[in-house]
Design an enzyme around this catalytic site. Structure first.
Site, PDB file in Angstrom:
ATOM      1  N   ASN A   9      35.160  40.729  39.218  1.00  0.00           N
ATOM      2  CA  ASN A   9      36.087  39.529  39.251  1.00  0.00           C
ATOM      3  C   ASN A   9      35.792  38.735  40.416  1.00  0.00           C
ATOM      4  O   ASN A   9      35.542  38.879  41.572  1.00  0.00           O
ATOM      5  CB  ASN A   9      37.521  40.154  39.673  1.00  0.00           C
ATOM      6  CG  ASN A   9      38.474  39.008  40.225  1.00  0.00           C
ATOM      7  OD1 ASN A   9      38.363  37.900  39.869  1.00  0.00           O
ATOM      8  ND2 ASN A   9      39.694  39.434  40.850  1.00  0.00           N
ATOM      9  N   TRP A  10      35.335  37.511  40.027  1.00  0.00           N
ATOM     10  CA  TRP A  10      34.414  36.678  41.068  1.00  0.00           C
ATOM     11  C   TRP A  10      35.304  35.705  41.838  1.00  0.00           C
ATOM     12  O   TRP A  10      34.870  35.123  42.802  1.00  0.00           O
ATOM     13  CB  TRP A  10      33.461  35.674  40.215  1.00  0.00           C
ATOM     14  CG  TRP A  10      32.016  36.507  40.104  1.00  0.00           C
ATOM     15  CD1 TRP A  10      31.833  37.805  39.934  1.00  0.00           C
ATOM     16  CD2 TRP A  10      30.849  35.751  39.673  1.00  0.00           C
ATOM     17  NE1 TRP A  10      30.445  38.022  39.920  1.00  0.00           N
ATOM     18  CE2 TRP A  10      29.743  36.771  39.725  1.00  0.00           C
ATOM     19  CE3 TRP A  10      30.287  34.345  39.628  1.00  0.00           C
ATOM     20  CZ2 TRP A  10      28.431  36.410  39.269  1.00  0.00           C
ATOM     21  CZ3 TRP A  10      29.044  34.144  39.248  1.00  0.00           C
ATOM     22  CH2 TRP A  10      27.906  35.166  38.930  1.00  0.00           C
ATOM     23  N   LYS A  11      36.577  35.745  41.352  1.00  0.00           N
ATOM     24  CA  LYS A  11      37.606  35.095  42.044  1.00  0.00           C
ATOM     25  C   LYS A  11      37.242  33.449  42.215  1.00  0.00           C
ATOM     26  O   LYS A  11      36.436  33.072  41.124  1.00  0.00           O
ATOM     27  CB  LYS A  11      37.933  35.768  43.492  1.00  0.00           C
ATOM     28  CG  LYS A  11      38.231  37.071  43.395  1.00  0.00           C
ATOM     29  CD  LYS A  11      38.758  37.670  44.602  1.00  0.00           C
ATOM     30  CE  LYS A  11      39.029  39.050  44.317  1.00  0.00           C
ATOM     31  NZ  LYS A  11      39.918  39.772  45.153  1.00  0.00           N
ATOM     32  N   HIS A  92      47.071  39.332  38.896  1.00  0.00           N
ATOM     33  CA  HIS A  92      46.385  39.552  40.214  1.00  0.00           C
ATOM     34  C   HIS A  92      47.496  39.348  41.285  1.00  0.00           C
ATOM     35  O   HIS A  92      48.043  38.320  41.296  1.00  0.00           O
ATOM     36  CB  HIS A  92      44.968  38.955  40.101  1.00  0.00           C
ATOM     37  CG  HIS A  92      44.136  39.395  41.232  1.00  0.00           C
ATOM     38  ND1 HIS A  92      44.275  39.328  42.657  1.00  0.00           N
ATOM     39  CD2 HIS A  92      42.969  40.403  41.068  1.00  0.00           C
ATOM     40  CE1 HIS A  92      43.225  39.732  43.417  1.00  0.00           C
ATOM     41  NE2 HIS A  92      42.758  40.698  42.552  1.00  0.00           N
ATOM     42  N   GLU A 162      45.816  47.951  41.465  1.00  0.00           N
ATOM     43  CA  GLU A 162      45.086  47.350  42.686  1.00  0.00           C
ATOM     44  C   GLU A 162      45.935  47.121  43.948  1.00  0.00           C
ATOM     45  O   GLU A 162      46.916  46.458  44.060  1.00  0.00           O
ATOM     46  CB  GLU A 162      44.601  46.097  42.568  1.00  0.00           C
ATOM     47  CG  GLU A 162      43.538  45.798  41.396  1.00  0.00           C
ATOM     48  CD  GLU A 162      42.746  44.720  41.469  1.00  0.00           C
ATOM     49  OE1 GLU A 162      41.458  44.583  41.699  1.00  0.00           O
ATOM     50  OE2 GLU A 162      43.092  43.420  41.543  1.00  0.00           O
ATOM     51  N   GLY A 168      39.643  43.515  49.293  1.00  0.00           N
ATOM     52  CA  GLY A 168      38.727  42.908  50.464  1.00  0.00           C
ATOM     53  C   GLY A 168      38.890  43.299  51.675  1.00  0.00           C
ATOM     54  O   GLY A 168      38.322  42.487  52.542  1.00  0.00           O
ATOM     55  N   SER A 207      38.364  47.268  46.903  1.00  0.00           N
ATOM     56  CA  SER A 207      37.177  47.569  47.803  1.00  0.00           C
ATOM     57  C   SER A 207      36.231  48.731  47.191  1.00  0.00           C
ATOM     58  O   SER A 207      35.620  49.686  47.774  1.00  0.00           O
ATOM     59  CB  SER A 207      37.677  48.101  49.193  1.00  0.00           C
ATOM     60  OG  SER A 207      38.098  47.279  49.944  1.00  0.00           O
ATOM     61  N   GLY A 228      35.794  43.053  42.893  1.00  0.00           N
ATOM     62  CA  GLY A 228      35.700  41.884  43.583  1.00  0.00           C
ATOM     63  C   GLY A 228      34.455  41.657  44.289  1.00  0.00           C
ATOM     64  O   GLY A 228      33.454  41.300  43.470  1.00  0.00           O
ATOM     65  N   GLY A 229      34.363  41.461  45.486  1.00  0.00           N
ATOM     66  CA  GLY A 229      33.171  41.053  46.318  1.00  0.00           C
ATOM     67  C   GLY A 229      31.985  41.892  45.682  1.00  0.00           C
ATOM     68  O   GLY A 229      30.869  41.444  45.661  1.00  0.00           O
TER      69      GLY A 229
HETATM   70  P1  PGA Z   1      37.633  43.724  46.039  1.00  0.00           P
HETATM   71  O1  PGA Z   1      38.470  42.859  45.272  1.00  0.00           O
HETATM   72  O2  PGA Z   1      36.702  44.625  45.335  1.00  0.00           O
HETATM   73  O3  PGA Z   1      36.714  42.699  46.882  1.00  0.00           O
HETATM   74  O4  PGA Z   1      38.522  44.350  47.044  1.00  0.00           O
HETATM   75  C1  PGA Z   1      39.206  43.503  44.230  1.00  0.00           C
HETATM   76  C2  PGA Z   1      39.883  42.510  43.337  1.00  0.00           C
HETATM   77  O5  PGA Z   1      40.803  41.989  43.878  1.00  0.00           O
HETATM   78  O6  PGA Z   1      40.029  42.545  41.858  1.00  0.00           O
END
Ligand code: PGA
Length: 247
Positions: A9-11, A92, A162, A168, A207, A228-229
């Site tokens: 998920n690149w956001k 989300h 999540e 994050g 995370s 995400g990250g």
């Molecule tokens: P993260 O984000 O891996 O950066 O914690 C996960 C998400 O929000 O899907």
């Protein structure tokens, strides 16, 4: 058994130059035991889908509940599909928080996405205050029930747990907590859909990194991750994919 899925998920990250990461992921040998998906900003979907040519799946990060109409700045499920997406993330916690999305709105989006031929990745998760109050299972169960309207199709559904406080932050719930929530989600889905619920992939998100992925994927009822990250760089995401493939 549910198929396994490594979803990125690149956001709100990613410009044209970052398509090099998509290219790198596509060029790597593809895992045999899990599916790979990158959910991208709408501006990159068409180009990423062309680059990938089916080697990995490409998804969106949100869609509108209506099929079309006067909704300036919004994007429909059919538009995502037309651009080459096969999946879309819905509900989300960042959408729920930043845009006040309710369970009822998310439920309508799930129906819209599935009607357009997309797999809906439905996100649920508790805040830190809810966890501290001992309400985690109650909160995620209520979100799940409220975000799945009559007519939601279990065959085109993925559920991502999540915890809001783990996104994050570098903090991950202890294994027992992930197990308990995934078991509760599986039980809720079984009560709702019957035997086919066993085939709905349950992802953990929050995370997930190359360093902790194998430990998380070893847990029962964890069929993959929403990342995400660590999905922004092909090298990192590739390690997470390899961990899922080996689990
Ligand atoms: P993260 O984000 O891996 O950066 O914690 C996960 C998400 O929000 O899907």
């Amino acid at each position: 058994m549910a198929r396994r899925l490594a979803a990125g998920n690149w956001k709100m990250h990613g410009l044209s130059a970052d398509l090099a990461q998509v290219e790198a992921l596509c060029a790597a040998p593809q895992p045999e035991r899990c599916e790979v998906l990158l959910c991208l900003p709408a501006t990159l979907i068409d180009r990423a889908a062309r680059l990938s040519a089916g080697r990995i799946a490409i998804g969106g990060e949100d869609c509108h509940a209506n099929p079309q109409g006067a909704h300036t700045g919004d994007i429909s499920a059919a538009m995502l599909k037309d651009a080459g997406a096969s999946h879309v993330i819905l509900g989300h916690s960042e959408r729920r928080a930043d845009h006040g999305e309710s369970d009822a709105l998310v439920a309508a989006k799930v129906l819209a996405a599935q009607a357009a031929g997309l797999v809906a990745i439905l996100c649920v998760g508790e805040t830190l205050a809810e966890r501290d109050a001992g309400r985690t299972l109650e909160v995620v169960s209520a979100q799940l029930a409220g975000s799945l309207a009559q007519g939601a199709d279990p065959a085109n559904l993925v559920v991502a747990y999540e915890p809001v406080w783990a996104i994050g932050t570098g903090r991950v719930p202890v294994e027992g907590d992930i197990l308990a929530v995934h078991a509760a989600l599986r039980a809720d889905l079984s009560a709702r859909f019957g035997a086919v619920a066993a085939d709905i992939p349950l992802l953990y998100g929050g995370s997930v990194k190359p360093e902790n992925a194998a430990q998380i994927f070893a847990l029962k009822d964890v069929d993959g991750a929403l990342v995400g990250g660590a999905s922004l760089k092909a090298a990192d995401f590739g390690q997470i994919i390899a961990a899922l493939n080996a689990a």
